[in-house]
Design a protein around this motif. Structure first.
Motif, PDB file in Angstrom:
ATOM      1  N   ILE A 111       0.853  -1.191   0.000  1.00 30.55           N
ATOM      2  CA  ILE A 111       0.000   0.000   0.000  1.00 30.55           C
ATOM      3  C   ILE A 111       0.890   1.242   0.000  1.00 30.55           C
ATOM      4  CG2 ILE A 111      -1.619   1.354   1.403  1.00 30.55           C
ATOM      5  CD1 ILE A 111      -2.781  -1.274   2.404  1.00 30.55           C
ATOM      6  N   VAL A 112       0.470   2.292  -0.742  1.00 30.26           N
ATOM      7  CA  VAL A 112       1.185   3.563  -0.738  1.00 30.26           C
ATOM      8  C   VAL A 112       0.224   4.668  -0.317  1.00 30.26           C
ATOM      9  CG1 VAL A 112       0.747   4.004  -3.202  1.00 30.26           C
ATOM     10  CG2 VAL A 112       2.678   5.128  -2.052  1.00 30.26           C
ATOM     11  N   GLN A 113       0.726   5.616   0.481  1.00 26.47           N
ATOM     12  CA  GLN A 113      -0.098   6.729   0.957  1.00 26.47           C
ATOM     13  C   GLN A 113       0.749   7.987   1.055  1.00 26.47           C
ATOM     14  OE1 GLN A 113      -1.919   6.120   4.830  1.00 26.47           O
ATOM     15  NE2 GLN A 113      -3.536   7.604   4.395  1.00 26.47           N
ATOM     16  N   PRO A 137      -2.843   2.548  -3.859  1.00 23.82           N
ATOM     17  CA  PRO A 137      -3.143   3.669  -2.963  1.00 23.82           C
ATOM     18  C   PRO A 137      -4.118   3.226  -1.876  1.00 23.82           C
ATOM     19  CG  PRO A 137      -3.324   4.336  -5.268  1.00 23.82           C
ATOM     20  CD  PRO A 137      -3.210   2.838  -5.262  1.00 23.82           C
ATOM     21  N   GLY A 138      -3.865   3.640  -0.649  1.00 23.90           N
ATOM     22  CA  GLY A 138      -4.723   3.191   0.446  1.00 23.90           C
ATOM     23  C   GLY A 138      -4.474   3.972   1.714  1.00 23.90           C
ATOM     24  N   ASP A 139      -4.831   3.348   2.841  1.00 25.14           N
ATOM     25  CA  ASP A 139      -4.760   3.993   4.149  1.00 25.14           C
ATOM     26  C   ASP A 139      -3.969   3.106   5.109  1.00 25.14           C
ATOM     27  OD1 ASP A 139      -5.101   5.328   6.500  1.00 25.14           O
ATOM     28  OD2 ASP A 139      -7.295   5.393   6.433  1.00 25.14           O
ATOM     29  N   LEU A 140      -2.768   3.527   5.443  1.00 26.97           N
ATOM     30  CA  LEU A 140      -1.906   2.725   6.313  1.00 26.97           C
ATOM     31  C   LEU A 140      -2.415   2.657   7.742  1.00 26.97           C
ATOM     32  CD1 LEU A 140       1.540   3.968   4.969  1.00 26.97           C
ATOM     33  CD2 LEU A 140       0.598   1.663   4.712  1.00 26.97           C
ATOM     34  N   SER A 141      -3.287   3.590   8.138  1.00 27.38           N
ATOM     35  CA  SER A 141      -3.812   3.556   9.502  1.00 27.38           C
ATOM     36  C   SER A 141      -4.743   2.368   9.725  1.00 27.38           C
ATOM     37  CB  SER A 141      -4.548   4.862   9.830  1.00 27.38           C
ATOM     38  OG  SER A 141      -5.752   4.962   9.101  1.00 27.38           O
ATOM     39  N   LEU A 142      -5.201   1.743   8.633  1.00 26.35           N
ATOM     40  CA  LEU A 142      -6.023   0.541   8.744  1.00 26.35           C
ATOM     41  C   LEU A 142      -5.170  -0.718   8.881  1.00 26.35           C
ATOM     42  CD1 LEU A 142      -8.758   1.286   6.037  1.00 26.35           C
ATOM     43  CD2 LEU A 142      -8.924   1.570   8.523  1.00 26.35           C
ATOM     44  N   SER A 202      -5.673   9.292  -8.122  1.00 21.90           N
ATOM     45  CA  SER A 202      -5.617  10.667  -8.639  1.00 21.90           C
ATOM     46  C   SER A 202      -4.748  11.547  -7.739  1.00 21.90           C
ATOM     47  CB  SER A 202      -7.029  11.250  -8.745  1.00 21.90           C
ATOM     48  OG  SER A 202      -7.658  11.306  -7.474  1.00 21.90           O
ATOM     49  N   ARG A 203      -4.813  11.344  -6.414  1.00 23.78           N
ATOM     50  CA  ARG A 203      -3.973  12.131  -5.508  1.00 23.78           C
ATOM     51  C   ARG A 203      -2.493  11.764  -5.683  1.00 23.78           C
ATOM     52  NH1 ARG A 203      -8.125  10.992  -1.074  1.00 23.78           N
ATOM     53  NH2 ARG A 203      -9.536  12.770  -1.186  1.00 23.78           N
ATOM     54  N   ILE A 204      -2.226  10.477  -5.899  1.00 25.40           N
ATOM     55  CA  ILE A 204      -0.843  10.053  -6.151  1.00 25.40           C
ATOM     56  C   ILE A 204      -0.341  10.666  -7.456  1.00 25.40           C
ATOM     57  CG2 ILE A 204       0.654   8.075  -6.626  1.00 25.40           C
ATOM     58  CD1 ILE A 204      -0.185   8.164  -3.735  1.00 25.40           C
ATOM     59  N   ASP A 205      -1.182  10.649  -8.490  1.00 23.83           N
ATOM     60  CA  ASP A 205      -0.792  11.183  -9.803  1.00 23.83           C
ATOM     61  C   ASP A 205      -0.536  12.691  -9.749  1.00 23.83           C
ATOM     62  OD1 ASP A 205      -1.043   8.663 -10.848  1.00 23.83           O
ATOM     63  OD2 ASP A 205      -3.056   8.993 -11.660  1.00 23.83           O
ATOM     64  N   GLU A 206      -1.257  13.397  -8.879  1.00 22.36           N
ATOM     65  CA  GLU A 206      -1.121  14.852  -8.794  1.00 22.36           C
ATOM     66  C   GLU A 206       0.059  15.289  -7.917  1.00 22.36           C
ATOM     67  OE1 GLU A 206      -4.883  16.076  -7.312  1.00 22.36           O
ATOM     68  OE2 GLU A 206      -5.955  15.598  -9.182  1.00 22.36           O
ATOM     69  N   GLY A 245       3.775   0.697   2.627  1.00 19.91           N
ATOM     70  CA  GLY A 245       3.681  -0.246   3.747  1.00 19.91           C
ATOM     71  C   GLY A 245       3.178  -1.607   3.308  1.00 19.91           C
ATOM     72  N   VAL A 246       3.578  -2.578   4.063  1.00 18.67           N
ATOM     73  CA  VAL A 246       4.434  -2.362   5.221  1.00 18.67           C
ATOM     74  C   VAL A 246       5.842  -2.893   4.917  1.00 18.67           C
ATOM     75  CG1 VAL A 246       2.590  -2.485   6.936  1.00 18.67           C
ATOM     76  CG2 VAL A 246       3.750  -4.573   6.263  1.00 18.67           C
ATOM     77  N   GLU A 247       6.802  -2.325   5.697  1.00 17.76           N
ATOM     78  CA  GLU A 247       8.142  -2.890   5.675  1.00 17.76           C
ATOM     79  C   GLU A 247       8.331  -3.625   6.996  1.00 17.76           C
ATOM     80  OE1 GLU A 247      12.763  -1.964   4.595  1.00 17.76           O
ATOM     81  OE2 GLU A 247      11.100  -0.834   3.741  1.00 17.76           O
ATOM     82  N   VAL A 248       8.721  -4.883   6.905  1.00 15.51           N
ATOM     83  CA  VAL A 248       8.936  -5.695   8.098  1.00 15.51           C
ATOM     84  C   VAL A 248      10.311  -6.337   8.004  1.00 15.51           C
ATOM     85  CG1 VAL A 248       8.078  -7.588   9.540  1.00 15.51           C
ATOM     86  CG2 VAL A 248       6.468  -6.220   8.217  1.00 15.51           C
TER      87      VAL A 248
END
Length: 455
Positions: free
Chosen positions: A333-335, A364-369, A349-353, A402-405
């Motif tokens: 996932i990337v954020q 694209p996603g949410d690492l807090s999840l 679209s946010r990543i592209d901009e 994420g994630v890196e382990v």
């Protein structure tokens, strides 16, 4: 089928064990068993076009094979006792550094000549870090780059090939103590030896646990490092990377008192996928060849978690978080950092901009999840702390993958010769839980080879 020495694993520990045995005792009959492929057959099928995600190969060419998991790494050899493992606790700080410098000489001899040795000694950045409650660790760093690292491995293999018997694509199923020596069993054959060196790396953690249980070798739980890989424009950290290349910076969080550290910094590098036992995590590479360099720098931010009784499966904890990331994102996932702070998921679209081009195609996603709140809070604190010495780190468009382990094998009980409770059975490298780096693993291989040769 009888050998003087059998080495299980052809990663750095195994390679340098074989190399040093040949230097000390060229008459010895040596065999190396490796579950993965020979170096020239190590190719990951992910091409970013037809195959974009892991297809779960029987033997992962990124993690297994001649050269071990470090074959396609950034090729950084950190010459230090401050990080990279606890080898010095067994053999002494002076000896550990001496062996790491010896490994560096061998790498230079076999293709690494001309690469730069960086050092943090006397660096002006140490003072700047301390003034901002950050701590720059001491080290000398030989950066081979992913490309030159491969050349060194090619040359080492060419040297060893006619002096050592290699068994590739041959996983060892069991190790048994027999008649003053050892019996090594594969799916098809059984081999015996007087001395056995086990150097199976991180990928062999579950196998190592099984062998220790069968041989009743004591172990203790180790730690797991969990975090993200940060990617930003290379100019943000260029004042550090131009002088130090690899800067290991440690921060203790105000909220929980946890240690967060930078790891595996790759100036002008690329973010990549990594497969560990079928779990997709993230890593980073960089190259010496200017044609392969990018406009970005990436590095990991990791929070170390140690567990106390009764919990013992630190790797299982890390795996469960990585599996959750794979479940939500189909892989990595990337954020954007700005999205994370605002509590919203990143979209394509946010990543592209963004004012940065990602070097890894991720979801694209949410690492807090995915990441536990305590770990995520520590990472956010660290980003703001780094922003004081490298303004721009906390920019809106900074990318977090994420994630890196970093999985660490349970620590196997060995003596000051790196020998288990069985005389002649040595356990080295990252598979021992004692070393966590290319330089420490290689040094441990040289050390046990000299012990065997001196018997």
């Amino acid at each position: 089928m009888k050998y003087d020495v059998i080495i299980i694993g052809a990663g750095p520990g195994g390679i340098f064990s074989a190399y040093e045995l040949i230097q000390q005792r060229p008459e010895m009959k040596i065999a190396v068993f490796e579950a993965g492929h020979a170096l020239n057959r190590r190719h990951c099928p992910i091409d970013g076009d037809k195959i974009k995600t892991c297809i779960k190969c029987k033997s992962c060419s990124i993690m297994s094979g001649f050269g071990g998991a470090g074959a396609f790494s950034d090729g950084k050899y950190n010459i230090t006792n401050d990080f990279g493992g606890t080898l010095h606790e067994y053999i002494g700080k002076k000896k550990a550094l001496e062996l790491m410098h010896y490994v560096d000489l061998i790498n230079m001899k076999y293709g690494g000549e001309g690469t730069r040795l960086y050092t943090t000694a006397g660096s002006r950045f140490k003072k700047e870090c301390i003034q901002n409650d950050l701590h720059l660790l001491d080290a000398s760093v030989r950066h081979l780059g992913t490309d030159i690292n491969y050349v060194v491995l090619e040359n080492l293999y060419a040297y060893l090939n006619d002096k050592v018997e290699f068994f590739f694509d041959t996983p060892v199923e069991s190790v048994a103590a027999k008649d003053g020596g050892y019996e090594i069993s594969t799916a098809d054959e059984t081999y015996t030896c007087e001395n056995c060196i086990i150097s199976v790396g991180r990928i062999g953690s579950k196998w190592m646990e099984k062998v220790c249980n069968e041989l009743d070798i004591p172990t203790q739980s180790n730690r797991v490092d969990i975090g993200v890989r940060v990617e930003l424009p290379m100019e943000v950290f260029s004042h550090l990377t131009d002088e130090l290349y690899e800067s290991k910076i440690v921060y203790r969080t105000e909220t929980y008192g946890d240690r967060v550290r930078t790891f595996c910094m790759n100036p002008k590098g690329a973010v990549v996928n990594e497969n560990t036992n079928g779990i997709i995590t993230v890593n980073g590479h960089s190259y010496e060849d200017p044609a392969k360099q990018t406009e970005n720098t990436n590095f990991a931010l990791l929070v170390a978690k140690h567990f106390s009784e009764p919990f013992k499966d630190s790797n299982g904890y890390g795996e469960s978080i990585a599996r959750l990331s794979n479940l939500l994102g189909g892989g990595v996932i990337v954020q954007r950092f700005g999205d994370l702070i605002r509590g919203r998921r990143s979209t394509q679209s946010r990543i592209d901009e963004a004012y940065i081009t990602p070097t890894l195609q991720a979801t694209p996603g949410d690492l807090s999840l995915v990441l536990p709140k305590r770990i995520l809070d520590g990472i956010i604190e660290m980003i703001y702390a780094l922003d004081k010495i490298a303004p721009g780190t906390a920019n809106e468009d900074t990318l977090l993958y994420g994630v890196e382990v970093k999985f660490y094998n349970m620590e196997v009980e060995v003596n000051d010769r790196l020998e288990s409770r069985y005389p002649g059975l040595y356990i080295i490298g990252d598979g021992s839980g004692i070393t966590h780096s290319l330089s420490h693993a290689s040094a441990s291989g040289v050390y046990v080879a000299r012990n065997i040769a001196g018997k």
